[in-house]
Motif scaffolding. Sequence first.
Motif, PDB file in Angstrom:
ATOM      1  N   ASP A   1       3.012  20.285  47.945  1.00 39.29           N
ATOM      2  CA  ASP A   1       2.181  21.444  47.122  1.00 39.29           C
ATOM      3  C   ASP A   1       1.593  21.065  45.884  1.00 39.29           C
ATOM      4  O   ASP A   1       0.445  21.586  45.525  1.00 39.29           O
ATOM      5  CB  ASP A   1       3.327  22.488  46.742  1.00 39.29           C
ATOM      6  N   ASP A   2       2.277  20.150  45.103  1.00 43.03           N
ATOM      7  CA  ASP A   2       1.671  19.616  43.817  1.00 43.03           C
ATOM      8  C   ASP A   2       0.874  18.376  43.752  1.00 43.03           C
ATOM      9  O   ASP A   2       0.853  17.723  42.802  1.00 43.03           O
ATOM     10  CB  ASP A   2       2.778  19.858  42.663  1.00 43.03           C
ATOM     11  N   TRP A   3       0.321  18.089  45.038  1.00 42.11           N
ATOM     12  CA  TRP A   3      -0.539  16.788  45.036  1.00 42.11           C
ATOM     13  C   TRP A   3      -1.593  16.668  44.005  1.00 42.11           C
ATOM     14  O   TRP A   3      -1.644  15.609  43.351  1.00 42.11           O
ATOM     15  CB  TRP A   3      -1.111  16.743  46.578  1.00 42.11           C
ATOM     16  N   ASP A   4      -2.103  17.646  43.727  1.00 41.28           N
ATOM     17  CA  ASP A   4      -3.381  17.616  42.707  1.00 41.28           C
ATOM     18  C   ASP A   4      -2.689  17.226  41.160  1.00 41.28           C
ATOM     19  O   ASP A   4      -3.486  16.741  40.481  1.00 41.28           O
ATOM     20  CB  ASP A   4      -3.929  18.913  42.659  1.00 41.28           C
ATOM     21  N   MET A   5      -1.523  17.429  40.914  1.00 44.72           N
ATOM     22  CA  MET A   5      -0.950  17.273  39.521  1.00 44.72           C
ATOM     23  C   MET A   5      -0.185  15.750  39.604  1.00 44.72           C
ATOM     24  O   MET A   5       0.459  15.433  38.616  1.00 44.72           O
ATOM     25  CB  MET A   5       0.213  18.390  39.416  1.00 44.72           C
ATOM     26  N   ILE A   6      -0.146  14.925  40.485  1.00 39.85           N
ATOM     27  CA  ILE A   6       0.237  13.771  40.732  1.00 39.85           C
ATOM     28  C   ILE A   6      -0.826  12.781  40.092  1.00 39.85           C
ATOM     29  O   ILE A   6      -2.030  12.770  40.718  1.00 39.85           O
ATOM     30  CB  ILE A   6       0.536  13.122  41.938  1.00 39.85           C
ATOM     31  N   PRO A   7      -0.721  12.203  38.891  1.00 36.81           N
ATOM     32  CA  PRO A   7      -1.812  11.451  38.451  1.00 36.81           C
ATOM     33  C   PRO A   7      -2.380  10.347  39.271  1.00 36.81           C
ATOM     34  O   PRO A   7      -1.454   9.532  39.717  1.00 36.81           O
ATOM     35  CB  PRO A   7      -1.162  10.729  37.296  1.00 36.81           C
ATOM     36  N   GLY A   8      -3.683  10.440  39.702  1.00 29.73           N
ATOM     37  CA  GLY A   8      -4.018   9.551  40.596  1.00 29.73           C
ATOM     38  C   GLY A   8      -4.292   9.726  41.902  1.00 29.73           C
ATOM     39  O   GLY A   8      -4.769   9.030  42.932  1.00 29.73           O
TER      40      GLY A   8
END
Length: 192
Positions: free
Chosen positions: A71-78
């Motif tokens: 769900d939080d893929w976009d918030m994982i740096p890179g």
Amino acid sequence: MSQNSLTDVDWSKIPAPSDDGGAAHLASMTIPSVTLRATNDTSVTLSELKGRTVVFAYPRTGEPGKIGLVDDWDMIPGARGCTPQTCSFRDLFAELKVAGAAHVFGLSTQSNEYQTEMANRLHLPFPVLSDEALKMTRALNLPTMSVAGQTLIKRLALIIDDARIRHVLYPVFPPDRNAGDVLEWLKENSGK
């Protein structure tokens, strides 16, 4: 937070990766003799290629209309930006060739079947290599991240001259500028 489009991304809302030193050892390394399956239905051994080769690696491309890996893929740096990165190499492919890239490849740990669908959908003029078994990733000790139990390559670009890594771009952000940065380096280092 999730952005709806695979290609139109507001990079100001995405955390940039930091240089964790994970690629510092790669410059001047010799590419190991590892054969990888490519989306053009061939097997590629990067160590056997002559001339200048560009390999850009990324965690995983998304599928339109499918839910992300987490769900939080976009918030994982890179993590976010694999499709924009790939499309930028597609769009600058001819210029990369003119600037001296004899070969251009994408690289991820996704399966060849998945990548082949993506390569066809995005109309890529270059093959994408599958390192699903992590052979190249482990042999080069590429920087990785673990997400949802999967080992994914952190985004980077390698410029290889006759099986020796000449230059490394890492970290890469924003991803859609990676091909332009590679092109600039190739132009500045042509014939060197």
